[in-house]
Write an enzyme that holds these catalytic residues in place. Sequence first.
Site, PDB file in Angstrom:
ATOM      1  N   GLY A  10       0.781  -1.230   0.000  1.00 44.94           N
ATOM      2  CA  GLY A  10       0.000   0.000   0.000  1.00 44.94           C
ATOM      3  C   GLY A  10       0.813   1.279   0.000  1.00 44.94           C
ATOM      4  O   GLY A  10       1.821   1.400  -0.710  1.00 44.94           O
ATOM      5  N   ARG A  31       4.700  -6.161   9.741  1.00 46.95           N
ATOM      6  CA  ARG A  31       4.449  -7.410  10.465  1.00 46.95           C
ATOM      7  C   ARG A  31       4.605  -8.646   9.584  1.00 46.95           C
ATOM      8  O   ARG A  31       4.983  -9.711  10.052  1.00 46.95           O
ATOM      9  CB  ARG A  31       3.042  -7.394  11.070  1.00 46.95           C
ATOM     10  CG  ARG A  31       2.965  -6.676  12.385  1.00 46.95           C
ATOM     11  CD  ARG A  31       1.670  -6.955  13.118  1.00 46.95           C
ATOM     12  NE  ARG A  31       0.558  -6.171  12.634  1.00 46.95           N
ATOM     13  CZ  ARG A  31      -0.637  -6.145  13.213  1.00 46.95           C
ATOM     14  NH1 ARG A  31      -0.857  -6.868  14.287  1.00 46.95           N
ATOM     15  NH2 ARG A  31      -1.605  -5.400  12.715  1.00 46.95           N
ATOM     16  N   ASN A  83       4.104   5.693   8.781  1.00 43.80           N
ATOM     17  CA  ASN A  83       3.028   5.339   7.850  1.00 43.80           C
ATOM     18  C   ASN A  83       2.079   4.290   8.422  1.00 43.80           C
ATOM     19  O   ASN A  83       0.893   4.305   8.123  1.00 43.80           O
ATOM     20  CB  ASN A  83       3.619   4.827   6.538  1.00 43.80           C
ATOM     21  CG  ASN A  83       2.588   4.083   5.708  1.00 43.80           C
ATOM     22  OD1 ASN A  83       1.697   4.687   5.103  1.00 43.80           O
ATOM     23  ND2 ASN A  83       2.676   2.756   5.687  1.00 43.80           N
ATOM     24  N   SER A 135      -4.817  11.133   8.103  1.00 48.28           N
ATOM     25  CA  SER A 135      -6.050  10.852   7.368  1.00 48.28           C
ATOM     26  C   SER A 135      -6.957  12.070   7.411  1.00 48.28           C
ATOM     27  O   SER A 135      -6.911  12.861   8.367  1.00 48.28           O
ATOM     28  CB  SER A 135      -6.771   9.657   8.002  1.00 48.28           C
ATOM     29  OG  SER A 135      -8.063   9.477   7.464  1.00 48.28           O
ATOM     30  N   TYR A 148     -11.392   4.863  15.222  1.00 45.52           N
ATOM     31  CA  TYR A 148     -10.368   5.171  14.214  1.00 45.52           C
ATOM     32  C   TYR A 148     -10.190   6.674  14.031  1.00 45.52           C
ATOM     33  O   TYR A 148      -9.076   7.193  14.059  1.00 45.52           O
ATOM     34  CB  TYR A 148     -10.729   4.516  12.876  1.00 45.52           C
ATOM     35  CG  TYR A 148      -9.806   4.925  11.743  1.00 45.52           C
ATOM     36  CD1 TYR A 148      -8.522   4.407  11.666  1.00 45.52           C
ATOM     37  CD2 TYR A 148     -10.203   5.857  10.780  1.00 45.52           C
ATOM     38  CE1 TYR A 148      -7.651   4.787  10.649  1.00 45.52           C
ATOM     39  CE2 TYR A 148      -9.350   6.239   9.761  1.00 45.52           C
ATOM     40  CZ  TYR A 148      -8.081   5.714   9.702  1.00 45.52           C
ATOM     41  OH  TYR A 148      -7.223   6.104   8.705  1.00 45.52           O
ATOM     42  N   LYS A 152      -6.876   9.492  14.630  1.00 44.68           N
ATOM     43  CA  LYS A 152      -6.315  10.415  13.652  1.00 44.68           C
ATOM     44  C   LYS A 152      -6.411  11.866  14.132  1.00 44.68           C
ATOM     45  O   LYS A 152      -5.559  12.693  13.797  1.00 44.68           O
ATOM     46  CB  LYS A 152      -6.987  10.226  12.294  1.00 44.68           C
ATOM     47  CG  LYS A 152      -6.677   8.866  11.654  1.00 44.68           C
ATOM     48  CD  LYS A 152      -5.179   8.630  11.535  1.00 44.68           C
ATOM     49  CE  LYS A 152      -4.841   7.308  10.872  1.00 44.68           C
ATOM     50  NZ  LYS A 152      -3.380   7.104  10.727  1.00 44.68           N
ATOM     51  N   VAL A 183      -7.988   6.280  -0.430  1.00 45.29           N
ATOM     52  CA  VAL A 183      -6.853   5.761  -1.201  1.00 45.29           C
ATOM     53  C   VAL A 183      -7.088   4.270  -1.427  1.00 45.29           C
ATOM     54  O   VAL A 183      -7.434   3.548  -0.483  1.00 45.29           O
ATOM     55  CB  VAL A 183      -5.520   5.952  -0.452  1.00 45.29           C
ATOM     56  CG1 VAL A 183      -4.351   5.546  -1.350  1.00 45.29           C
ATOM     57  CG2 VAL A 183      -5.354   7.383   0.033  1.00 45.29           C
ATOM     58  N   THR A 185      -6.174   0.922  -1.288  1.00 52.03           N
ATOM     59  CA  THR A 185      -5.206   0.025  -0.658  1.00 52.03           C
ATOM     60  C   THR A 185      -5.985  -1.162  -0.087  1.00 52.03           C
ATOM     61  O   THR A 185      -7.154  -1.369  -0.407  1.00 52.03           O
ATOM     62  CB  THR A 185      -4.447   0.742   0.483  1.00 52.03           C
ATOM     63  OG1 THR A 185      -5.387   1.072   1.519  1.00 52.03           O
ATOM     64  CG2 THR A 185      -3.762   2.015  -0.012  1.00 52.03           C
ATOM     65  N   LYS A 190      -9.944  -4.545   5.091  1.00 55.71           N
ATOM     66  CA  LYS A 190      -9.690  -4.864   6.497  1.00 55.71           C
ATOM     67  C   LYS A 190     -10.692  -4.147   7.397  1.00 55.71           C
ATOM     68  O   LYS A 190     -11.166  -4.709   8.389  1.00 55.71           O
ATOM     69  CB  LYS A 190      -8.258  -4.463   6.871  1.00 55.71           C
ATOM     70  CG  LYS A 190      -7.199  -5.321   6.206  1.00 55.71           C
ATOM     71  CD  LYS A 190      -5.805  -4.892   6.608  1.00 55.71           C
ATOM     72  CE  LYS A 190      -4.749  -5.757   5.962  1.00 55.71           C
ATOM     73  NZ  LYS A 190      -3.371  -5.318   6.303  1.00 55.71           N
TER      74      LYS A 190
END
Length: 241
Positions: A10, A31, A83, A135, A148, A152, A183, A185, A190
Amino acid sequence: MAIVTGASSGIGLAIARRLAAAGYDLAICARRQDRLSEAAETLRRQDIDVLAQTVDLRDEAQILSFFAAVKGRWGRLDALINNAGLGYKEPLMTGSTAAWREILDVNVLALCICTREAVTLMQPAGTGHILHVSSMSGHRVPAIAGIYSATKFAVRSLTETLRRELRAADSRIRISSISPGIVETEFAQKYHQSAEKAQATYSQFPVLQAVDVANAVAYVLSQPDYVEINDILIRPTQQTS
């Protein structure tokens, strides 16, 4: 040289490729060992030095080991690209505590730890650049944002807090963030845990590509020492919020 976290796919991988093209040696972490190794091999073809280390950013010891490896290899750091980040559709009324904790650990706490260690590596030279990939969710609260968006907003606050700390210390280290809208990705799949919903997200209109964010990162890092770009908001033209 530069560090890029979450660099196995990504936006992170696109940033690593863009910086490699600009001649940066790179330390990358993620990871997923298989994806990270593949990314490292691709980057080495651009004739740069690459350190790739598997790191779970929820584990401070692994973060510290990674930064120790960078110090041992290069003894300095020019840029940190924070990132790595994630999100799950976990509402505040019904969400999973484990999911909330993972989002906070990666999006906020790991970012703070990486930033602290980066400043330590940059201080002997007195210069460097720290850049958070944030974001648009840190500038407005989208529907069903759960925790989330809160993380941010925290990144936005942390960016300004660090800027003030650096100025109070009379440091020439710079701090920036980039706040993308939609974006394309792996994020949406997820987040929603659904390939169909991800496809619906990315097909409603032409959305940003990872390379668009990578180009913005390169622009920020290319500015002369006396210029500090604190945030870039970048959306698809047809995104309304």
